[in-house]
Enzyme design. Structure first.
Site, PDB file in Angstrom:
ATOM      1  CG  ASP A 170       5.466  -3.298  -4.818  1.00 41.31           C
ATOM      2  OD1 ASP A 170       6.005  -4.365  -5.130  1.00 41.31           O
ATOM      3  OD2 ASP A 170       6.059  -2.408  -4.180  1.00 41.31           O
ATOM      4  CG  ASN A 171       7.952  -0.419  -7.145  1.00 45.08           C
ATOM      5  OD1 ASN A 171       7.132   0.181  -6.459  1.00 45.08           O
ATOM      6  ND2 ASN A 171       9.125  -0.802  -6.682  1.00 45.08           N
ATOM      7  CG  ASP A 178      10.318   7.622   8.204  1.00 42.67           C
ATOM      8  OD1 ASP A 178       9.968   7.314   7.043  1.00 42.67           O
ATOM      9  OD2 ASP A 178      11.448   8.077   8.460  1.00 42.67           O
ATOM     10  N   GLY A 179       7.075   6.930   6.733  1.00 41.99           N
ATOM     11  CA  GLY A 179       6.229   7.683   5.798  1.00 41.99           C
ATOM     12  C   GLY A 179       6.905   8.894   5.183  1.00 41.99           C
ATOM     13  NE  ARG A 194       4.897   9.196  -6.815  1.00 43.52           N
ATOM     14  CZ  ARG A 194       5.339   7.963  -6.560  1.00 43.52           C
ATOM     15  NH1 ARG A 194       6.541   7.579  -6.972  1.00 43.52           N
ATOM     16  NH2 ARG A 194       4.585   7.110  -5.912  1.00 43.52           N
ATOM     17  N   GLY A 206       2.557   3.593   1.552  1.00 40.85           N
ATOM     18  CA  GLY A 206       3.119   3.773   2.891  1.00 40.85           C
ATOM     19  C   GLY A 206       3.636   5.177   3.123  1.00 40.85           C
ATOM     20  NE  ARG A 207       8.812   6.277   0.437  1.00 39.56           N
ATOM     21  CZ  ARG A 207      10.095   6.430   0.277  1.00 39.56           C
ATOM     22  NH1 ARG A 207      10.720   7.389   0.946  1.00 39.56           N
ATOM     23  NH2 ARG A 207      10.767   5.656  -0.519  1.00 39.56           N
ATOM     24  N   GLY A 251       0.813  -1.225   0.000  1.00 38.09           N
ATOM     25  CA  GLY A 251       0.000   0.000   0.000  1.00 38.09           C
ATOM     26  C   GLY A 251       0.837   1.260   0.000  1.00 38.09           C
ATOM     27  CG  ASP A 263       6.949   3.643  -6.707  1.00 31.64           C
ATOM     28  OD1 ASP A 263       6.339   4.722  -6.774  1.00 31.64           O
ATOM     29  OD2 ASP A 263       6.618   2.728  -5.933  1.00 31.64           O
TER      30      ASP A 263
HETATM   31  P1  AMP Z   1       9.364   0.697  -2.746  1.00 32.21           P
HETATM   32  O1  AMP Z   1      10.148  -0.559  -2.907  1.00 32.21           O
HETATM   33  O2  AMP Z   1      10.148   1.909  -2.389  1.00 32.21           O
HETATM   34  O3  AMP Z   1       8.472   0.946  -3.903  1.00 32.21           O
HETATM   35  O4  AMP Z   1       8.421   0.516  -1.449  1.00 32.21           O
HETATM   36  C1  AMP Z   1       7.756  -0.670  -1.143  1.00 32.21           C
HETATM   37  C2  AMP Z   1       6.733  -0.398  -0.070  1.00 32.21           C
HETATM   38  O5  AMP Z   1       7.340   0.183   1.073  1.00 32.21           O
HETATM   39  C3  AMP Z   1       5.612   0.526  -0.474  1.00 32.21           C
HETATM   40  O6  AMP Z   1       4.440   0.046   0.122  1.00 32.21           O
HETATM   41  C4  AMP Z   1       6.045   1.843   0.119  1.00 32.21           C
HETATM   42  O7  AMP Z   1       4.932   2.691   0.384  1.00 32.21           O
HETATM   43  C5  AMP Z   1       6.709   1.405   1.397  1.00 32.21           C
HETATM   44  N1  AMP Z   1       7.703   2.372   1.892  1.00 32.21           N
HETATM   45  C6  AMP Z   1       8.933   2.627   1.399  1.00 32.21           C
HETATM   46  N2  AMP Z   1       9.570   3.565   2.129  1.00 32.21           N
HETATM   47  C7  AMP Z   1       8.718   3.923   3.124  1.00 32.21           C
HETATM   48  C8  AMP Z   1       8.773   4.853   4.213  1.00 32.21           C
HETATM   49  N3  AMP Z   1       9.849   5.597   4.445  1.00 32.21           N
HETATM   50  N4  AMP Z   1       7.696   4.930   5.005  1.00 32.21           N
HETATM   51  C9  AMP Z   1       6.601   4.178   4.801  1.00 32.21           C
HETATM   52  N5  AMP Z   1       6.484   3.298   3.818  1.00 32.21           N
HETATM   53  C10 AMP Z   1       7.523   3.164   2.969  1.00 32.21           C
HETATM   54 MG    MG Z   2       6.968   1.326  -4.625  1.00 29.02          MG
END
Ligand code: AMP
Ligand code: MG
Length: 535
Positions: free
Chosen positions: A283-284, A147-148, A205, A114-115, A112, A293
């Site tokens: 998810d990307n 931390d979002g 974005r 997350g940030r 989901g 992403d």
């Molecule tokens: P990513 O591989 O960066 O696309 O992230 C994979 C997942 O981790 C996604 O659900 C992002 O929303 C979550 N995510 C990555 N970095 C953070 C962060 N600093 N805080 C919260 N969620 C994160």
């Molecule tokens: Mg991602």
């Protein structure tokens, strides 16, 4: 009396919202912001977390124009308040969406936003819907253990590269703004026990939709069949309305085929320009075939199909440059599995998956022909020409971008290798020089075939090549230099680089240093050739 001039008109007055995702899909009934699993819903309402001192440091006029916003950020403070997350405008209805995904080949369950927080869907004067999404605006129910937030380093990389990709002609999400928050965020860049504070930042974005393969996978994994159908119907109606002429399962199949074609096209462009995404988890993967992403991505410097910038993926190099087309197909297979309940038959989905390889092959051949300035790709001639070219590029460290760009400058009537020498990281050995001359002779013969039948002039060849082979790409070390300066509060290099990357196919006298191959110091520096997922 001194002329005071009028106060700034509200720069955001033209934004109109029509939040279809919120209106038409089910919401998580819980509205408090704590980490949780969210079943039976497509999103959770959440407010961006206010930040102490939002400052606008990047603004993209082309994206502003798309949204009917001012192209000059005259009232930067008002813009920073909104695009840093401190002010939610009337008509916005901020949400984080629910998705899952396969990470590095394994099902990871709920991930989901997350940030990321979708502020709302704007409708511009051409009646186009554009979703505005803040990345790094604080925790959401999907933040899991994190931390979002986002740091300036990774936010600048996203801001810079998404716009560079757009100007290179690669399908991508866009970046409207870059805001530094005035807050420090702690990150352990190389995950080696050295946490340090870095400036925080938020990127806004912009895309027609941020829906990912993982949205469908999540609903399928939870066996929420009705909601899966509703979400697919919503996606087709809003983003693929031309497919509404089809009925029943044919509509879902036509949609799947279009996603496959768009994904193939996106990856073919990545391979054309030398882009390595770095984290092609499902998810990307955008359902619209947009590059999405920007994390530990990188640009090929010396041509090496096994290269990945992502140190987190160093062991298996699953997401290395040369494997991207195959990974895209694997990701399409996961999407096929997820939407199987809508189609009920494996055969046509398998057929489309097989076609994916053909679409990719055809698109990539078109681009390969363009890279050599040829009107078309003739397998009988060109398969071998390319096999030899790849071997040649692998025989000595050769900068991919410089090589293809400078190839257009070689005089094929009177072959000399001088225009290509700058592409070599070290002066090439005599054996490499000989192979280069031999290859150029074969290439010249191939070009002559087309010239003789009157289908190509030298000028046409050069123009075709220069439209397919950029002079400027956001080289890893250039982005890092812009980050180094930005972290000291100096955004001039970011601005200059952004400007140069608006015209990547033009020779830009005076800007040669932005086309230079990686300097020796950047070979092993973190951020230049090695990146982690820390962002
Ligand atoms: P990513 O591989 O960066 O696309 O992230 C994979 C997942 O981790 C996604 O659900 C992002 O929303 C979550 N995510 C990555 N970095 C953070 C962060 N600093 N805080 C919260 N969620 C994160
Ligand atoms: Mg991602």
């Amino acid at each position: 009396m001194p002329c005071m001039g009028p106060p700034f008109a509200n720069p955001l007055a033209n934004l109109r919202f029509d939040n279809r995702y919120v209106r038409e899909l089910p919401a998580d009934p819980v509205t408090e912001n704590f980490r949780r699993q969210v079943a039976g819903a497509c999103y959770s309402r959440v407010r961006p977390t206010p930040v102490p001192a939002p400052t606008l440091v990047g603004w993209t006029p082309e994206v502003a124009a798309l949204l009917d916003l001012p192209t000059e950020p005259d009232d930067a403070d008002a813009l920073a308040e909104v695009f840093g997350g401190n002010r939610v405008l009337d008509g916005m209805d901020p949400i984080a969406t629910c998705y899952g995904g396969h990470q590095f080949g394994n099902w990871a369950g709920q991930l989901g936003d997350g940030r990321a927080i979708n502020l709302g869907e704007t409708v511009n004067r051409n009646r186009e819907h554009w979703t505005l999404q803040l990345k790094g605006a604080g925790p959401t129910p999907y933040s899991r253990g994190a931390d979002g937030l986002a740091v300036l380093r990774s936010s600048l990389r996203e801001f810079l590269c998404s716009e560079a990709m757009f100007h290179l002609g690669v399908p991508t999400t866009r970046a409207l703004s870059l805001v530094v928050t005035g807050e420090q965020v702690v990150r352990d860049i190389l995950y080696d026990g050295h946490p340090a504070a870095e400036p925080g930042a938020v990127v806004c974005r912009v895309a027609p939709s941020f829906t990912r393969f993982g949205h469908f996978e999540m609903l399928a994994a939870r066996q929420e069949a009705e909601l899966l159908r509703r979400f697919a119907d919503f996606t087709i109606a809003t983003n693929f309305p031309h497919l509404l002429v089809e009925e029943g399962k044919e509509r879902y199949l036509a949609w799947f085929r279009e996603v496959a074609e768009r994904t193939a096209e996106m990856v073919a462009h990545w391979m054309r320009v030398g882009f390595v995404h770095g984290v092609m988890n499902t998810d990307n993967m955008s359902i619209l075939g947009l590059t999405i992403d920007y994390g530990p991505y990188g640009w090929l410097e010396d041509y090496d199909p096994d290269w990945t910038p992502n140190t987190t993926d160093a062991a298996t190099r699953r997401y290395r440059f040369g494997q991207q087309p195959a990974v895209a197909q694997w990701n399409m297979l996961q999407l096929a599995r997820a939407i199987f309940p809508l189609v009920g038959e494996a055969e046509p989905l398998n057929e489309a998956l097989k076609r994916f390889a053909e679409w990719y092959r055809d698109l990539s051949r078109t681009m390969m022909a363009a890279k050599l300035g040829l009107p078309d790709y003739l397998p009988a001639q060109d398969d071998q020409l390319w096999t030899q070219l790849y071997a040649l590029l692998g025989a000595a460290e050769t900068d991919m971008t410089l090589f293809f760009r400078d190839l257009a400058r070689v005089d094929l009537q009177d072959i000399a290798i001088e225009p290509l020498l700058d592409a070599y990281y070290r002066p090439p050995e005599p054996s490499v020089r000989e192979r280069l001359v031999a290859w150029l002779e074969r290439y010249a013969a191939r070009v002559r075939m087309v010239v003789e039948i009157g289908e190509l002039t030298d000028d046409q060849r050069r123009r075709r090549m220069n439209a397919a082979n950029p002079r400027f790409v956001p080289r890893n070390y250039l982005a890092q230099l812009a980050i180094d300066k930005a972290e000291e509060g100096d955004y001039s290099l970011l601005r200059e680089l952004t400007e140069v990357l608006r015209h990547p196919y033009d020779e830009q006298p005076g800007k040669e240093r932005f086309a230079a191959k990686r300097p020796e110091w950047a070979r092993r520096r973190a951020g230049c050739s090695m990146l982690s997922c820390s962002s």
